[in-house]
Design a protein around this motif. Structure first.
Motif, PDB file in Angstrom:
ATOM      1  N   LEU A  95       0.511  -1.225  -0.196  1.00  0.00           N
ATOM      2  CA  LEU A  95      -0.225  -0.126  -0.159  1.00  0.00           C
ATOM      3  C   LEU A  95       0.616   1.361  -0.242  1.00  0.00           C
ATOM      4  N   LYS A  96       2.454   1.395   0.842  1.00  0.00           N
ATOM      5  CA  LYS A  96       2.924   1.956   0.594  1.00  0.00           C
ATOM      6  C   LYS A  96       3.657   2.838  -0.852  1.00  0.00           C
ATOM      7  N   ALA A  97       4.086   1.166  -1.363  1.00  0.00           N
ATOM      8  CA  ALA A  97       4.139   2.091  -2.831  1.00  0.00           C
ATOM      9  C   ALA A  97       3.654   2.476  -3.988  1.00  0.00           C
ATOM     10  N   GLY A  98       2.202   2.074  -3.582  1.00  0.00           N
ATOM     11  CA  GLY A  98       1.021   2.170  -4.838  1.00  0.00           C
ATOM     12  C   GLY A  98      -0.333   1.320  -4.676  1.00  0.00           C
ATOM     13  N   ALA A  99       0.166   0.506  -3.848  1.00  0.00           N
ATOM     14  CA  ALA A  99      -1.486   0.032  -4.662  1.00  0.00           C
ATOM     15  C   ALA A  99      -2.782   0.064  -4.571  1.00  0.00           C
ATOM     16  N   THR A 100      -4.037  -0.166  -4.767  1.00  0.00           N
ATOM     17  CA  THR A 100      -5.114   0.030  -5.207  1.00  0.00           C
ATOM     18  C   THR A 100      -5.624  -0.448  -3.744  1.00  0.00           C
ATOM     19  N   CYS A 101      -5.493  -1.867  -3.964  1.00  0.00           N
ATOM     20  CA  CYS A 101      -6.269  -2.857  -3.283  1.00  0.00           C
ATOM     21  C   CYS A 101      -5.001  -3.999  -3.102  1.00  0.00           C
ATOM     22  N   PHE A 102      -5.379  -4.605  -1.355  1.00  0.00           N
ATOM     23  CA  PHE A 102      -4.705  -5.570  -1.007  1.00  0.00           C
ATOM     24  C   PHE A 102      -5.377  -7.101  -0.388  1.00  0.00           C
ATOM     25  N   LEU A 103      -5.384  -8.198  -1.521  1.00  0.00           N
ATOM     26  CA  LEU A 103      -7.206  -9.034  -1.428  1.00  0.00           C
ATOM     27  C   LEU A 103      -5.750 -10.623  -0.624  1.00  0.00           C
ATOM     28  N   ALA A 104      -6.574 -10.999  -0.166  1.00  0.00           N
ATOM     29  CA  ALA A 104      -6.214 -12.408   0.634  1.00  0.00           C
ATOM     30  C   ALA A 104      -7.197 -13.198  -0.318  1.00  0.00           C
ATOM     31  N   LYS A 105      -6.583 -14.429  -1.244  1.00  0.00           N
ATOM     32  CA  LYS A 105      -6.823 -15.317  -2.037  1.00  0.00           C
ATOM     33  C   LYS A 105      -6.935 -16.284  -0.988  1.00  0.00           C
TER      34      LYS A 105
END
Length: 128
Positions: A95-105
């Protein structure tokens, strides 16, 4: 009629690539799939991709390393990460690098589509 968004899915698991491709294609997106970050970086789609959906943990170059590399090249393509191993430190780094979302499979279809809409909307606003 608007041009469909081009989504690049990068995951070293062929079944994840296929499932994500089928889901997004059925929603009207143009989808390209890649088995590695390097495969994506060498593709023609690098310049046309509207959003990247990438696995966090891949051999050679991780999803977060790919995002960092693309940002260092001045590319602002939105990123959505997915992972089977959700880790708070990795999530924070992504998220700090700029991701919009982080989803767990496994993640739900509505959650992925919500993230994709947010990523594409943000990308469109950045271009205006």
């Amino acid at each position: 009629m608007s041009v469909p968004s081009i989504i690049s899915v990068i995951d070293d698991d062929p079944s994840v690539r296929l499932a994500t491709n089928n889901l997004l294609t059925s929603r009207g997106y143009t989808v390209y799939t890649f088995g590695s970050a390097h495969e994506f970086l060498q593709s023609a789609e690098l310049d046309t991709t509207s959003c990247v959906i990438a696995d966090v943990q891949m051999l050679a170059m991780s999803g977060v390393e790919l995002l960092t590399h693309m940002r260092s090249l001045g590319r602002i393509t939105p990123f959505i990460f997915m992972t089977a191993f959700p880790d708070e430190a990795v999530r924070d780094r992504a998220l700090k690098a700029g991701a919009t979302c982080f989803l767990a499979k496994p993640f739900s279809t509505p959650k992925l589509l919500q993230c994709l809409e947010a990523a594409l909307t943000g990308a469109n606003e950045a271009k205006l």
